[in-house]
Design an enzyme around this catalytic site. Structure first.
Site, mmCIF file in Angstrom:
data_model
loop_
_atom_site.group_PDB
_atom_site.id
_atom_site.type_symbol
_atom_site.label_atom_id
_atom_site.label_comp_id
_atom_site.label_asym_id
_atom_site.label_seq_id
_atom_site.Cartn_x
_atom_site.Cartn_y
_atom_site.Cartn_z
ATOM 1 N N PRO A 147 0.780 -1.222 0.000
ATOM 2 C CA PRO A 147 0.000 0.000 0.000
ATOM 3 C C PRO A 147 0.825 1.291 0.000
ATOM 4 O O PRO A 147 1.822 1.406 0.717
ATOM 5 C CB PRO A 147 -0.841 -0.097 1.281
ATOM 6 C CG PRO A 147 -0.331 -1.248 2.030
ATOM 7 C CD PRO A 147 0.440 -2.123 1.106
ATOM 8 N N ASN A 148 0.354 2.207 -0.830
ATOM 9 C CA ASN A 148 0.867 3.579 -0.945
ATOM 10 C C ASN A 148 2.183 3.681 -1.711
ATOM 11 O O ASN A 148 2.623 4.791 -2.017
ATOM 12 C CB ASN A 148 0.996 4.244 0.440
ATOM 13 C CG ASN A 148 -0.342 4.375 1.113
ATOM 14 O OD1 ASN A 148 -1.280 4.898 0.502
ATOM 15 N ND2 ASN A 148 -0.473 3.883 2.314
ATOM 16 N N ARG A 171 5.414 12.291 -3.040
ATOM 17 C CA ARG A 171 5.388 12.909 -1.708
ATOM 18 C C ARG A 171 6.499 12.312 -0.852
ATOM 19 O O ARG A 171 7.027 11.253 -1.184
ATOM 20 C CB ARG A 171 4.036 12.628 -1.017
ATOM 21 C CG ARG A 171 2.969 13.608 -1.431
ATOM 22 C CD ARG A 171 1.614 13.125 -0.985
ATOM 23 N NE ARG A 171 0.862 12.633 -2.138
ATOM 24 C CZ ARG A 171 -0.246 11.928 -2.077
ATOM 25 N NH1 ARG A 171 -0.751 11.594 -0.913
ATOM 26 N NH2 ARG A 171 -0.865 11.549 -3.176
ATOM 27 N N TYR A 182 11.423 8.683 1.120
ATOM 28 C CA TYR A 182 11.336 7.598 0.122
ATOM 29 C C TYR A 182 12.069 7.899 -1.180
ATOM 30 O O TYR A 182 12.036 7.078 -2.106
ATOM 31 C CB TYR A 182 9.864 7.272 -0.168
ATOM 32 C CG TYR A 182 9.112 6.794 1.058
ATOM 33 C CD1 TYR A 182 9.475 5.618 1.699
ATOM 34 C CD2 TYR A 182 8.058 7.541 1.593
ATOM 35 C CE1 TYR A 182 8.812 5.184 2.839
ATOM 36 C CE2 TYR A 182 7.373 7.112 2.727
ATOM 37 C CZ TYR A 182 7.758 5.937 3.345
ATOM 38 O OH TYR A 182 7.098 5.506 4.467
ATOM 39 N N ASN A 191 8.134 -5.497 -0.705
ATOM 40 C CA ASN A 191 7.999 -4.405 0.256
ATOM 41 C C ASN A 191 6.517 -4.377 0.622
ATOM 42 O O ASN A 191 5.709 -3.840 -0.142
ATOM 43 C CB ASN A 191 8.437 -3.078 -0.364
ATOM 44 C CG ASN A 191 8.359 -1.938 0.639
ATOM 45 O OD1 ASN A 191 7.711 -2.067 1.680
ATOM 46 N ND2 ASN A 191 9.001 -0.830 0.324
ATOM 47 N N ALA A 208 2.988 -0.793 4.954
ATOM 48 C CA ALA A 208 2.553 -0.847 6.364
ATOM 49 C C ALA A 208 2.026 -2.225 6.763
ATOM 50 O O ALA A 208 1.983 -2.545 7.952
ATOM 51 C CB ALA A 208 1.506 0.228 6.623
ATOM 52 N N GLU A 217 12.491 -9.382 2.139
ATOM 53 C CA GLU A 217 11.685 -8.195 2.452
ATOM 54 C C GLU A 217 12.555 -6.945 2.311
ATOM 55 O O GLU A 217 13.692 -6.918 2.813
ATOM 56 C CB GLU A 217 11.170 -8.317 3.888
ATOM 57 C CG GLU A 217 10.312 -7.145 4.334
ATOM 58 C CD GLU A 217 9.621 -7.445 5.649
ATOM 59 O OE1 GLU A 217 8.893 -8.459 5.748
ATOM 60 O OE2 GLU A 217 9.815 -6.662 6.597
ATOM 61 N N HIS A 227 12.673 -2.624 2.628
ATOM 62 C CA HIS A 227 12.095 -1.332 3.002
ATOM 63 C C HIS A 227 13.012 -0.235 2.500
ATOM 64 O O HIS A 227 14.233 -0.292 2.714
ATOM 65 C CB HIS A 227 11.910 -1.227 4.516
ATOM 66 C CG HIS A 227 10.960 -2.263 5.011
ATOM 67 N ND1 HIS A 227 9.617 -2.171 4.771
ATOM 68 C CD2 HIS A 227 11.174 -3.431 5.639
ATOM 69 C CE1 HIS A 227 9.031 -3.253 5.251
ATOM 70 N NE2 HIS A 227 9.954 -4.030 5.773
ATOM 71 N N ARG A 272 12.638 5.289 12.638
ATOM 72 C CA ARG A 272 11.327 5.933 12.572
ATOM 73 C C ARG A 272 10.465 5.537 13.786
ATOM 74 O O ARG A 272 10.999 5.103 14.799
ATOM 75 C CB ARG A 272 10.685 5.576 11.226
ATOM 76 C CG ARG A 272 11.581 6.017 10.044
ATOM 77 C CD ARG A 272 10.969 5.686 8.708
ATOM 78 N NE ARG A 272 9.744 6.451 8.518
ATOM 79 C CZ ARG A 272 8.851 6.170 7.556
ATOM 80 N NH1 ARG A 272 9.059 5.151 6.733
ATOM 81 N NH2 ARG A 272 7.758 6.905 7.442
HETATM 82 O O1 CA2 Z 1 10.331 2.082 4.051
HETATM 83 C C1 CA2 Z 1 9.516 1.394 3.440
HETATM 84 O O2 CA2 Z 1 9.732 0.950 2.306
HETATM 85 C C2 CA2 Z 1 8.139 1.123 4.064
HETATM 86 O O3 CA2 Z 1 7.790 -0.232 3.771
HETATM 87 C C3 CA2 Z 1 7.171 2.075 3.404
HETATM 88 C C4 CA2 Z 1 5.762 2.006 3.992
HETATM 89 C C5 CA2 Z 1 5.811 2.137 5.497
HETATM 90 O O4 CA2 Z 1 4.495 1.949 6.047
HETATM 91 C C6 CA2 Z 1 6.739 1.130 6.139
HETATM 92 O O5 CA2 Z 1 6.774 1.339 7.524
HETATM 93 C C7 CA2 Z 1 8.149 1.281 5.579
HETATM 94 C C8 CA2 Z 1 4.879 3.161 3.469
HETATM 95 C C9 CA2 Z 1 4.927 3.373 2.018
HETATM 96 C C10 CA2 Z 1 4.350 4.731 1.737
HETATM 97 O O6 CA2 Z 1 4.911 5.160 0.538
HETATM 98 C C11 CA2 Z 1 4.762 6.478 0.202
HETATM 99 C C12 CA2 Z 1 5.540 6.900 -0.821
HETATM 100 C C13 CA2 Z 1 5.486 8.217 -1.203
HETATM 101 C C14 CA2 Z 1 4.632 9.090 -0.576
HETATM 102 C C15 CA2 Z 1 3.829 8.648 0.463
HETATM 103 C C16 CA2 Z 1 3.895 7.323 0.849
#
Ligand code: CA2
Length: 144
Positions: free
Chosen positions: A9-10, A17, A22, A73, A76, A97, A99, A106
């Site tokens: 997700p996301n 963003r 990221y 990946n 969340a 996995e 990240h 964090r």
């Molecule tokens: O660090 C990572 O790759 C995470 O898996 C990213 C997840 C987060 O919930 C994990 O704790 C760590 C969130 C991805 C959100 O991705 C976005 C990318 C750009 C803008 C907003 C969100």
């Protein structure tokens, strides 16, 4: 070697963003880069992203017989999806996995991965290079 690269997700929002966390590479550019890197290694990579837990679980099930390794990946879902943990345990396809961010720098809830115990290993904090590192590992350490 054929890789399935799964993003949860996301992660479709990559590049748009939170570049400080990221990076500035968009999701499509990430997939193109990973396909190129896989080809350079003499391998192949397919990318799939979903914001839905069930779709990711279906993709893990469908990896059986179709892919040699999964690089995932889970976003969340990493921190609470026992369903993804069970799916990874149910298939005999090795998974690493990844990240993008260093989850340990964090919030506390990101420090725990419930999905990592079903994986060969976990890479975090190396940005999108983590996916390339995972492919490189699998190229050098054949599983099964
Ligand atoms: O660090 C990572 O790759 C995470 O898996 C990213 C997840 C987060 O919930 C994990 O704790 C760590 C969130 C991805 C959100 O991705 C976005 C990318 C750009 C803008 C907003 C969100």
């Amino acid at each position: 070697m054929k890789f399935l690269i799964l993003n949860g997700p996301n992660l479709n929002l990559l590049g748009s963003r939170e570049p400080g966390i990221y990076g500035s590479t968009g999701y499509e550019a990430l997939c193109a880069m990973l396909k190129d890197k896989a080809a350079d290694m003499g391998a192949e990579a397919d990318c799939f992203q979903s914001n839905h837990e069930g779709a990711l679980i279906d993709a893990i099930h469908n990896a059986v017989g179709n892919y040699d390794a999964i690089i995932m990946n889970p976003g969340a879902f990493t921190h609470y999806s026992y369903a993804i943990l069970d799916a990874l345990k149910a298939v005999n396809v090795p998974c690493i996995e990844v990240h993008i961010s260093n989850v340990h720098q964090r919030e506390e809830f990101r420090h725990k991965s419930v999905t990592a115990p079903a994986c060969v290993g976990q890479i975090c904090g190396l940005g999108t290079f983590g996916y390339v590192a995972a492919m490189t590992y699998f190229m050098e350490h054949r599983h099964g």
